[in-house]
Design an enzyme around this catalytic site. Structure first.
Site, PDB file in Angstrom:
ATOM      1  N   TYR A   1       0.713  -1.074  -0.135  1.00  0.00           N
ATOM      2  CA  TYR A   1      -0.022  -0.158   0.024  1.00  0.00           C
ATOM      3  C   TYR A   1       0.855   1.250  -0.026  1.00  0.00           C
ATOM      4  O   TYR A   1       0.534   2.278  -0.605  1.00  0.00           O
ATOM      5  CB  TYR A   1      -0.736  -0.039   1.287  1.00  0.00           C
ATOM      6  CG  TYR A   1      -2.077  -0.631   1.165  1.00  0.00           C
ATOM      7  CD1 TYR A   1      -2.244  -1.904   0.969  1.00  0.00           C
ATOM      8  CD2 TYR A   1      -3.417   0.005   1.218  1.00  0.00           C
ATOM      9  CE1 TYR A   1      -3.408  -2.790   0.923  1.00  0.00           C
ATOM     10  CE2 TYR A   1      -4.669  -0.599   0.873  1.00  0.00           C
ATOM     11  CZ  TYR A   1      -4.724  -2.121   0.801  1.00  0.00           C
ATOM     12  OH  TYR A   1      -5.851  -2.624   0.925  1.00  0.00           O
TER      13      TYR A   1
ATOM     14  N   LYS B   1       3.030 -15.274   3.317  1.00  0.00           N
ATOM     15  CA  LYS B   1       3.345 -16.230   2.296  1.00  0.00           C
ATOM     16  C   LYS B   1       4.759 -16.296   2.154  1.00  0.00           C
ATOM     17  O   LYS B   1       5.809 -15.985   1.373  1.00  0.00           O
ATOM     18  CB  LYS B   1       2.976 -15.414   0.691  1.00  0.00           C
ATOM     19  CG  LYS B   1       3.184 -16.147  -0.441  1.00  0.00           C
ATOM     20  CD  LYS B   1       2.014 -17.204  -0.539  1.00  0.00           C
ATOM     21  CE  LYS B   1       2.426 -17.986  -1.927  1.00  0.00           C
ATOM     22  NZ  LYS B   1       1.544 -19.085  -1.960  1.00  0.00           N
TER      23      LYS B   1
ATOM     24  N   ASP C   1      -2.825 -18.388   1.184  1.00  0.00           N
ATOM     25  CA  ASP C   1      -3.703 -19.167   0.254  1.00  0.00           C
ATOM     26  C   ASP C   1      -4.294 -20.210   0.813  1.00  0.00           C
ATOM     27  O   ASP C   1      -5.516 -20.414   0.668  1.00  0.00           O
ATOM     28  CB  ASP C   1      -2.819 -19.699  -0.882  1.00  0.00           C
ATOM     29  CG  ASP C   1      -1.513 -20.282  -0.869  1.00  0.00           C
ATOM     30  OD1 ASP C   1      -0.924 -20.235   0.363  1.00  0.00           O
ATOM     31  OD2 ASP C   1      -1.040 -20.914  -1.552  1.00  0.00           O
TER      32      ASP C   1
ATOM     33  N   ASP D   1      -6.355  -7.234   4.037  1.00  0.00           N
ATOM     34  CA  ASP D   1      -7.630  -6.326   3.194  1.00  0.00           C
ATOM     35  C   ASP D   1      -8.522  -7.743   2.365  1.00  0.00           C
ATOM     36  O   ASP D   1      -9.695  -7.809   2.586  1.00  0.00           O
ATOM     37  CB  ASP D   1      -7.192  -5.531   2.199  1.00  0.00           C
ATOM     38  CG  ASP D   1      -8.010  -4.840   1.298  1.00  0.00           C
ATOM     39  OD1 ASP D   1      -9.071  -4.513   1.973  1.00  0.00           O
ATOM     40  OD2 ASP D   1      -7.885  -4.843  -0.016  1.00  0.00           O
TER      41      ASP D   1
ATOM     42  N   ASP E   1     -12.590  -9.252   3.979  1.00  0.00           N
ATOM     43  CA  ASP E   1     -13.849  -9.081   2.848  1.00  0.00           C
ATOM     44  C   ASP E   1     -14.194 -10.836   2.595  1.00  0.00           C
ATOM     45  O   ASP E   1     -15.451 -10.887   3.067  1.00  0.00           O
ATOM     46  CB  ASP E   1     -13.393  -8.775   1.491  1.00  0.00           C
ATOM     47  CG  ASP E   1     -13.637  -7.096   1.239  1.00  0.00           C
ATOM     48  OD1 ASP E   1     -13.507  -6.479   2.334  1.00  0.00           O
ATOM     49  OD2 ASP E   1     -14.184  -6.701   0.388  1.00  0.00           O
TER      50      ASP E   1
END
Ligand code: IPM
Ligand code: MG
Length: 362
Positions: free
Chosen positions: A140, A195, A227, A251, A255
């Protein structure tokens, strides 16, 4: 007297904030505390008025207040603006300038809404996760970033876009402490999501999180690749207590996790700093311009965000619980906005469900 800066933002932001204020006004009466609201423009509407999405006066109002309540920013009509002028940039700017590095996103399923979850009821039931998302680092904000041109081996000029996923150990350490402290007050388990099988930055994240975990012997820690976590959230959400992760993974996962609760319209959030700046509270959903002004949007995420404000900024735990219980009771009586409605429920407008919730705070 508590001074709250109100950032309605765009789209349904205006309405959901109106609902949250109705609830805060009720709290003000019942708990005998005074709230003073200062409205300031942000996002697309600020851009229309002033030419920038985050006017200095808005930022100053935020900085000078005790807490900030935000609706939502964004509108498709600004999709072609340069990144710097987009409504989202205003939100990122406030987070960064106020050092709001710790974003808490509780994902707690109401039994009353199990039917609205896309998961089977027995999988969704009892889901109670705290996503601790680092909020002012990662791709970001990482430098360098941009879009430039390069020459290919066969001599063509092509464009290349790049961002930088970057964390230093201090940034990882402070967000890790937030996650472990939160776990201590909950079910004492932290899942570090990264990751690390591919990314160096994730390897450091894991290394530093592990180092911090040693100071919290009563908290169990485990590790998951992002993942895999995306998959586990759907197949077995009950295994999670606190999820500790970086900005972009947090983020996306939040969701995803919100759907377990039946609707994106149910999830609140709090963005905290080291305590030297005011905290910001906002629903995790967006501005939904297609629903703007129709009085049908679900205000519960913003109402619960206001409840988080009472808890984290004003130390009003009882008032926080009163709001939570009023929401639960309202759902229990079968009242629903459109997003969580099914046949046989009492279908409520945004203002109607707000009124019902407010009436239950006594
Ligand atoms: C969120 C939103 C924001 C983010 C956008 C609006 C900048 O998606 O708060 O989750 O990406 O952080
Ligand atoms: Mg998001």
């Amino acid at each position: 007297m508590k001074n709250i800066t109100i950032l309605e933002g765009d789209g349904v932001g205006i309405e959901v904030v109106e609902s949250a204020i109705e609830i805060l006004d009720r709290i003000s009466k019942v708990y005998n505390v005074e709230f003073n609201y200062t409205y300031a423009p942000i996002g697309g509407r600020a851009y229309e008025k002033t030419g920038v999405p985050l006017p200095d006066s808005t930022f100053e109002a935020c900085r000078a207040s005790d807490a900030i309540l935000l609706g939502a920013v964004g509108n498709w009509k600004y999709d072609n603006l340069p990144v710097e002028l987009r409504p989202e940039k205003a939100l990122l700017g406030i987070r960064r300038k106020l050092n709001l590095f710790a974003n808490l996103r509780p994902v707690k399923v109401f039994d009353e809404l199990l039917h609205a979850s896309p998961l089977k009821e027995e999988k969704a039931r009892n889901t109670d996760i705290m996503i601790v998302r680092e909020l002012i680092g990662d791709v970001y904000f990482g430098e360098p970033k941009g879009i430039m041109t390069k020459t290919t081996f066969d001599n063509r000029e092509i464009k290349v876009g790049f961002n930088n996923m970057i964390y230093d150990e201090d940034e990882i350490r402070r967000i890790s402490h937030v996650a472990f402290k939160s776990a201590q007050k909950r079910n004492k388990k932290v899942t570090v999501v990264d990751k690390a099988n591919v990314l160096e930055v994730s390897r450091l994240f894991r290394e530093v999180a592990t180092e911090v975990s040693k100071q919290y012997q009563d908290v169990e820690v485990n590790y998951m690749y992002v993942d895999n976590c995306a998959m586990q959230l759907i197949t077995n959400p009950q295994q999670f207590d606190v999820i500790l992760t970086g900005n972009i993974f947090g983020d996306i996962l939040s969701d995803e996790a919100s759907t377990i609760c039946g609707s994106l319209g149910m999830l609140p959030s709090a963005s905290l700093s080291d305590g030297k700046t005011p905290y910001l509270y906002e629903p995790i959903h967006g501005s939904a311009p297609d629903l703007e002004g129709k009085n049908v949007v679900n205000p519960i995420a913003t109402i619960l965000s206001a409840a988080m404000m009472l808890y984290y900024s004003f130390d009003m735990k009882e008032a926080h619980d009163a709001i939570y219980n009023a929401v639960k009771q309202t759902l229990n009586e079968g009242h629903r906005t459109l997003d969580i409605y099914r046949d046989g429920d009492s279908l409520c407008s945004r203002s109607k469900i707000t009124e019902l919730i407010a009436a239950k705070i006594n």
